[in-house]
Design a protein around this motif. Structure first.
Motif, short mmCIF file in Angstrom:
data_model
loop_
_atom_site.label_atom_id
_atom_site.label_comp_id
_atom_site.label_asym_id
_atom_site.label_seq_id
_atom_site.Cartn_x
_atom_site.Cartn_y
_atom_site.Cartn_z
N PHE A 1 32.61 59.74 58.82
CA PHE A 1 32.29 58.57 58.01
C PHE A 1 32.98 58.63 56.66
O PHE A 1 33.47 57.62 56.15
CB PHE A 1 30.77 58.48 57.83
CG PHE A 1 30.31 57.18 57.24
CD1 PHE A 1 30.43 56.00 57.95
CD2 PHE A 1 29.74 57.13 55.98
CE1 PHE A 1 29.99 54.79 57.42
CE2 PHE A 1 29.30 55.93 55.44
CZ PHE A 1 29.43 54.76 56.16
N SER A 2 33.04 59.82 56.09
CA SER A 2 33.68 59.97 54.77
C SER A 2 35.16 59.63 54.85
O SER A 2 35.71 58.99 53.95
CB SER A 2 33.48 61.38 54.22
OG SER A 2 34.02 62.34 55.11
N GLU A 3 35.82 60.03 55.93
CA GLU A 3 37.25 59.73 56.07
C GLU A 3 37.48 58.24 56.26
O GLU A 3 38.45 57.67 55.73
CB GLU A 3 37.84 60.51 57.25
CG GLU A 3 37.91 62.01 57.01
CD GLU A 3 38.40 62.78 58.22
OE1 GLU A 3 39.12 62.18 59.05
OE2 GLU A 3 38.06 63.97 58.35
N ILE A 4 36.60 57.61 57.02
CA ILE A 4 36.70 56.16 57.21
C ILE A 4 36.53 55.45 55.87
O ILE A 4 37.36 54.62 55.47
CB ILE A 4 35.63 55.66 58.21
CG1 ILE A 4 35.90 56.21 59.61
CG2 ILE A 4 35.62 54.12 58.24
CD1 ILE A 4 34.78 55.91 60.61
N VAL A 5 35.46 55.79 55.17
CA VAL A 5 35.11 55.09 53.93
C VAL A 5 36.14 55.30 52.83
O VAL A 5 36.55 54.35 52.16
CB VAL A 5 33.71 55.55 53.46
CG1 VAL A 5 33.47 55.16 52.01
CG2 VAL A 5 32.63 54.95 54.35
N THR B 1 24.58 60.48 52.20
CA THR B 1 24.02 59.32 51.51
C THR B 1 23.84 59.54 50.01
O THR B 1 23.45 58.63 49.29
CB THR B 1 22.66 58.92 52.12
OG1 THR B 1 21.80 60.06 52.14
CG2 THR B 1 22.84 58.41 53.53
N SER B 2 24.13 60.76 49.55
CA SER B 2 24.12 61.02 48.11
C SER B 2 25.46 60.67 47.48
O SER B 2 25.59 60.61 46.26
CB SER B 2 23.78 62.49 47.83
OG SER B 2 22.47 62.77 48.24
N ASP B 3 26.46 60.47 48.34
CA ASP B 3 27.77 60.05 47.87
C ASP B 3 27.73 58.54 47.62
O ASP B 3 27.42 57.76 48.53
CB ASP B 3 28.84 60.40 48.91
CG ASP B 3 30.23 59.98 48.47
OD1 ASP B 3 30.92 60.79 47.85
OD2 ASP B 3 30.61 58.82 48.76
N THR B 4 28.04 58.12 46.42
CA THR B 4 27.89 56.71 46.03
C THR B 4 28.68 55.77 46.93
O THR B 4 28.17 54.74 47.37
CB THR B 4 28.33 56.51 44.56
OG1 THR B 4 27.56 57.37 43.72
CG2 THR B 4 28.12 55.07 44.13
N LEU B 5 29.94 56.13 47.22
CA LEU B 5 30.78 55.25 48.02
C LEU B 5 30.28 55.17 49.46
O LEU B 5 30.23 54.09 50.06
CB LEU B 5 32.23 55.73 47.99
CG LEU B 5 33.27 54.77 48.57
CD1 LEU B 5 33.32 53.49 47.75
CD2 LEU B 5 34.65 55.42 48.60
N GLN B 6 29.92 56.32 50.02
CA GLN B 6 29.40 56.31 51.40
C GLN B 6 28.13 55.49 51.50
O GLN B 6 27.94 54.72 52.45
CB GLN B 6 29.16 57.75 51.87
CG GLN B 6 30.42 58.54 52.13
CD GLN B 6 30.13 59.88 52.77
OE1 GLN B 6 29.38 59.95 53.74
NE2 GLN B 6 30.71 60.94 52.25
N LYS B 7 27.26 55.65 50.52
CA LYS B 7 25.99 54.90 50.53
C LYS B 7 26.26 53.40 50.44
O LYS B 7 25.61 52.59 51.11
CB LYS B 7 25.12 55.35 49.36
CG LYS B 7 23.71 54.79 49.39
CD LYS B 7 22.86 55.41 48.29
CE LYS B 7 21.43 54.90 48.34
NZ LYS B 7 20.60 55.52 47.29
N GLN B 8 27.23 53.02 49.61
CA GLN B 8 27.58 51.61 49.46
C GLN B 8 27.99 51.00 50.80
O GLN B 8 27.53 49.91 51.16
CB GLN B 8 28.74 51.49 48.46
CG GLN B 8 29.33 50.08 48.35
CD GLN B 8 30.61 50.07 47.53
OE1 GLN B 8 30.76 50.83 46.57
NE2 GLN B 8 31.54 49.22 47.91
N TYR C 1 29.01 63.30 59.68
CA TYR C 1 29.39 63.77 58.35
C TYR C 1 29.06 62.72 57.28
O TYR C 1 29.86 62.44 56.38
CB TYR C 1 30.89 64.12 58.31
CG TYR C 1 31.37 64.83 59.56
CD1 TYR C 1 31.14 66.19 59.74
CD2 TYR C 1 32.00 64.13 60.58
CE1 TYR C 1 31.55 66.84 60.90
CE2 TYR C 1 32.41 64.76 61.74
CZ TYR C 1 32.18 66.12 61.90
OH TYR C 1 32.57 66.75 63.05
N ILE C 2 27.88 62.11 57.41
CA ILE C 2 27.44 61.08 56.46
C ILE C 2 26.66 61.73 55.32
O ILE C 2 25.73 62.49 55.54
CB ILE C 2 26.57 60.03 57.16
CG1 ILE C 2 27.36 59.32 58.26
CG2 ILE C 2 26.04 59.01 56.15
CD1 ILE C 2 26.53 58.35 59.08
#
Length: 376
Positions: free
Chosen positions: A169-173, A203-210, A200-201
């Motif tokens: 998810f982080s790589e996608i985002v 949710t404390s990462d601002t961009l991923q959560k967005q 690999y999500i």
């Protein structure tokens, strides 16, 4: 127990297939509108709408401008029928319930630097889906009409094991947001189409959560396209996403290989990957019969970084670094958790998720450079 589950699955299968068929019909209806309004085809627009439908728009000093569809259709009689008029449309989402539906589409006009969002209410009338009302709003936009294709996997497990995995998810985002900010449109393709597993999500990462709570973005991940639905001519680059899922289905999928190589050879576009996504390019062969990676500097997740005593590793179909080196590539990487990007001609690869944004920026740089040259 297995027989009971199988029986229940058979009961629900017709319902699922019916929902898919209905959604496809809704999609076709909206595509009639998009195609008609992009290529001056009044008949296609008329086909999409219920005859008594209204469009609720804004115009100059009017907050609400009600336009009957018959009047709206006439606007597209002025241009040359069948000729592209600069409007680039795509469906963003569809929400279906029995015989009604809500849908959202984006219309971009790059030369006017404007983006419209269309909201539709549809109803199935006498067995046929029709738009019964539409509202729209516009904003200034930097969207260029250029498209990037993200390649993802449907694999939920490491091979035939019961060990779950997913697309990163982080790589996608990180890559998606970079392209979106630069005015690019991103589409997703997977071997089977439809929903994909995510991993690999954070949710404390601002961009991923967005993006995790962005309904339009998550709709795209739930409704990835099948290879047969992809027009390779549209894309400036393909980008292979990593995560454990990337090791399966994608590397050997001939249809996806064909798309990637058409973008690379016919469009003079870019092939890129990050982390385990590099597994997707190891089998690619160019028109001369050579492996794409032969003689090229390539990065990805190194074999030595894998937990080779881990249970998941037993199910790896091949090793990325080893395979690339066997096929004439020069594999490059840095220390763990450090961004590392390799660019060799029109091949851009990154070591890990920390490299995702940098890879996207490099792709944009190369596309902008080639576009400037072609314009000159």
């Amino acid at each position: 127990m297995k027989k009971v589950i199988y029986f229940i699955a058979l009961l629900f299968l017709p319902i699922c297939l019916l929902a898919q068929t209905e959604e496809a019909s809704v999609k076709k209806c909206i595509e009639n509108y998009i195609n008609g309004s992009s290529y001056n085809k009044p008949d296609s627009i008329e086909k999409a709408f219920y005859p008594e439908a209204n469009l609720f728009l804004s115009h100059k000093d009017k907050d609400l401008w009600i336009v009957p569809v018959k009047e709206y259709t006439k606007w597209f009689e002025k241009g040359i029928q069948g000729q592209f008029n600069g409007r680039i449309g795509r469906i963003i989402s569809i929400d279906l319930y029995n015989n009604i539906a809500l849908a959202k589409a984006e219309i971009v006009i790059p030369n006017k630097k404007v983006e419209y969002i269309d909201m539709f209410l549809l109803k199935k009338i006498q067995g046929e889906w029709k738009i019964i009302s539409k509202s729209a709003s516009s904003l200034e936009s930097n969207k260029s009409g250029r498209n990037i294709l993200f390649i993802v996997s449907n694999a939920h497990y490491y091979g035939k094991s019961t060990i779950t995995t997913g697309n990163s998810f982080s790589e996608i985002v990180n890559a998606y947001d970079t392209f979106k900010t630069a005015g690019y449109t991103v589409d997703f393709v997977s071997p089977e189409g439809g929903s994909i597993p995510l991993g690999y999500i954070n949710t404390s990462d601002t961009l991923q959560k967005q993006y995790l709570y962005d309904q339009d973005f998550m709709y795209a991940l739930k409704n990835t396209r099948k290879p047969a639905e992809i027009d390779s001519k549209k894309y400036k680059a393909v980008h292979y996403i990593g995560g454990g899922s990337a090791m399966y289905d994608v590397p050997e999928n001939v249809a996806i290989q064909t798309i990637a190589l058409k973008v690379y050879e016919e469009n003079k576009g870019i092939i890129s990957s990050v982390c385990h996504g590099t597994a997707g390019i190891v089998n690619l062969k160019t028109n001369d019969g050579n492996y794409l990676v032969a003689g090229k500097k390539i990065s990805g997740y190194p074999d030595s970084f894998e937990k080779q005593d881990g249970e998941y590793f037993k199910y790896f179909p091949f090793l990325i670094q080893k395979t690339i080196e066997e096929r004439g590539g020069v594999f490059k990487f840095s220390a763990r958790s450090v961004s590392h990007i390799e660019t060799d001609g029109r091949i851009v690869t990154g070591q890990n998720f920390e490299s995702s944004r940098g890879v996207a920026l490099k792709i944009i740089e190369l596309i902008n450079g080639s576009f400037a040259i072609s314009q000159y």
